[in-house]
Design an enzyme around this catalytic site. Structure first.
Site, PDB file in Angstrom:
ATOM      1  N   LYS A   1     -18.027  10.887   8.840  1.00  0.00           N
ATOM      2  CA  LYS A   1     -17.530   9.712   9.584  1.00  0.00           C
ATOM      3  C   LYS A   1     -18.103   8.434   8.995  1.00  0.00           C
ATOM      4  O   LYS A   1     -18.567   7.556   9.701  1.00  0.00           O
ATOM      5  CB  LYS A   1     -17.828   9.862  11.076  1.00  0.00           C
ATOM      6  CG  LYS A   1     -17.184  11.130  11.664  1.00  0.00           C
ATOM      7  CD  LYS A   1     -17.333  11.272  13.152  1.00  0.00           C
ATOM      8  CE  LYS A   1     -16.541  12.444  13.707  1.00  0.00           C
ATOM      9  NZ  LYS A   1     -16.992  13.781  13.244  1.00  0.00           N
ATOM     10  N   ARG A   2     -18.045   8.327   7.672  1.00  0.00           N
ATOM     11  CA  ARG A   2     -18.593   7.195   6.970  1.00  0.00           C
ATOM     12  C   ARG A   2     -17.629   6.011   7.041  1.00  0.00           C
ATOM     13  O   ARG A   2     -16.428   6.170   7.262  1.00  0.00           O
ATOM     14  CB  ARG A   2     -18.848   7.546   5.498  1.00  0.00           C
ATOM     15  CG  ARG A   2     -19.889   8.660   5.302  1.00  0.00           C
ATOM     16  CD  ARG A   2     -21.223   8.297   5.909  1.00  0.00           C
ATOM     17  NE  ARG A   2     -22.309   9.117   5.403  1.00  0.00           N
ATOM     18  CZ  ARG A   2     -22.957  10.040   6.112  1.00  0.00           C
ATOM     19  NH1 ARG A   2     -22.630  10.296   7.363  1.00  0.00           N
ATOM     20  NH2 ARG A   2     -23.948  10.721   5.566  1.00  0.00           N
TER      21      ARG A   2
END
Lengths: 291, 291
Positions: free
Chosen positions: A97-98
């Site tokens: 979830k960058r």
């Protein structure tokens, strides 16, 4: 991705969320001695899971947080686990979830979606958080175009708190997540492959059955990564409307109900309990896909 | 945090964004040979930066992406750099923009905000992405309460693309980011310290001068982390309305204009160019704070 789904007749993605307190006692070893030993336990457990699920799953999804919690030892274990999964011909979706801007986003893309010197990319796909907007996502899309890798942008997540932001009504009455879905569709329009599926996919929680048909409508070329089946309560049959674009248009990540299946099972052999859970889920998801 | 700001008369946070192509040639060494050598160059450069800026800055902000791009070697370098910064009595704000749900969020909190066995937390504070909602942020707040650490939630980021989501008009006419700001204020209301400042801060781009007074109004107890000064074009004077809660109510992260100052400077000594850039910025930000 589409080819792998069709060949294996599987949309099952097994989440690798290693936790010492849940894994078989025989693997915990000296993990209490510190992160180096714990990382070794993680590696042994994840590789055993890979052996058990490889015939049934199309991909694994290592959850970065658990590896990061062991520092550099954990990341080393992750690298070993990914290498093992690639050897077992599983795709790897790194769940991180960058999201960040400019040169930082390019560094994340380099970390996960591009060749690492002589080594292949760590991930076939990475989960990405869209809150920072299109210029923050563009470096990931560029990496996808160059390397044939993919991303899954968060759109409507599976947790109850997803309502706090994602369900907010915009001035035109629609929930925020539908607008984000349209943006994701737009970001992915330049990386659409032969089967009409884009390298830019979307995360849509399977726990919101009423949203699934809407999600497919606003995302007409996205592979949907749909968490929530298993421990979070969704059923494979809930996913049917999402499969409109073919058997590879949905991937179903399941972690706890597979990798810790032995904890609620009479099977003495934890490896076989994991394998059987994966086999059952693969079959029920494939049936739900209607293909 | 507030005490450190007042003692050092500094709100300057130096961003540690190591890049081989920008760092002094003498530090690049054998970095072309692979990630282990490159990580050593990162470590040497960041420690030299810390020596140069320690008298002028209150904190450093390592950008995780750059370290992650070197895999486990990079994370090892990060651990060394953080240890060095702590030894120099600098606070450490880890810029990771993390966010996830349930046990995954707890793992991120453990990775950055909680004791690591016998070692202290890696970070004094961590940047967090709020898109997943309150139940995803809660594990971080719990860690802050237990350990005295902090988080900074993204609210209105400094990049142009922040408009894509953050400026969307809600049904009541307000932009999304203001609603997110209210949520962040609510999430932080149980962890307010002696000076009236919460452990839950917010990221507000200094590049949006018209939004700064609004941001302070919806976030009446948040420390604001305000990127955008320097290479992105904002001026310290733009920040004045944000300082309403005292000298420690704003922190100003600057990366490129400090750590690569020698690239646009006649100074032959890159260390002294970095130190002088930090000294100048500290002074102009302190003046802008009006305290």
């Amino acid at each position: 991705m589409a080819r792998a789904v069709e060949e294996k007749r599987s949309q099952l993605v097994v989440g690798l969320d290693p936790r010492l307190d849940l894994m078989p006692v025989e693997l915990r070893g000296d993990a209490h001695l510190g992160p180096a030993s714990a990382a070794l336990s993680y590696e042994r457990f994840c590789c055993a899971v890979i052996d058990a699920i490889a015939p049934h799953a199309v991909a694994v999804k290592p959850q970065l947080a658990f590896f990061e919690a062991l520092g550099s030892h954990g990341i080393h274990a992750l690298e070993e686990v990914v290498d093992y999964a690639q050897g077992a011909e599983l795709l790897v979706i790194v769940d991180g979830k960058r999201g960040d801007i400019g040169s930082t986003a390019r560094a994340y893309a380099a970390a996960y979606l591009e060749d690492r010197g002589p080594l292949p990319p760590l991930a076939d796909a990475l989960t990405v958080n869209p809150y920072l907007g299109g210029d923050a996502v563009e470096p990931f899309v560029t990496a996808c175009r160059r390397q044939g890798t993919g991303i899954f942008c968060l759109v409507k997540t599976s947790n109850p708190g997803s309502a706090d932001l994602q369900d907010l009504a915009l001035s035109d009455g629609r929930p925020l997540w539908q607008h984000v879905g349209e943006l994701v569709d737009h970001w992915g329009e330049t990386v659409v492959g032969e089967q009409g599926l884009s390298s830019v996919g979307a995360v849509i929680g399977a726990t919101h059955p009423h949203a699934i048909a809407d999600a497919r409508r606003v995302l007409p070329r996205a592979i949907l990564l749909m968490p929530g089946v298993g421990a979070q309560g969704a059923e494979p049959a809930d996913l049917r409307p999402a499969f409109a674009l073919g058997p590879a248009s949905v991937l179903v990540p399941v972690a706890r109900s597979v990798i810790y299946a032995f904890r609620s099972d009479d099977d003495d052999d934890w490896r076989s309990a994991i394998g059987q859970a994966a086999a059952r889920l693969r079959a029920s998801i494939w049936t739900a896909s209607g293909w």
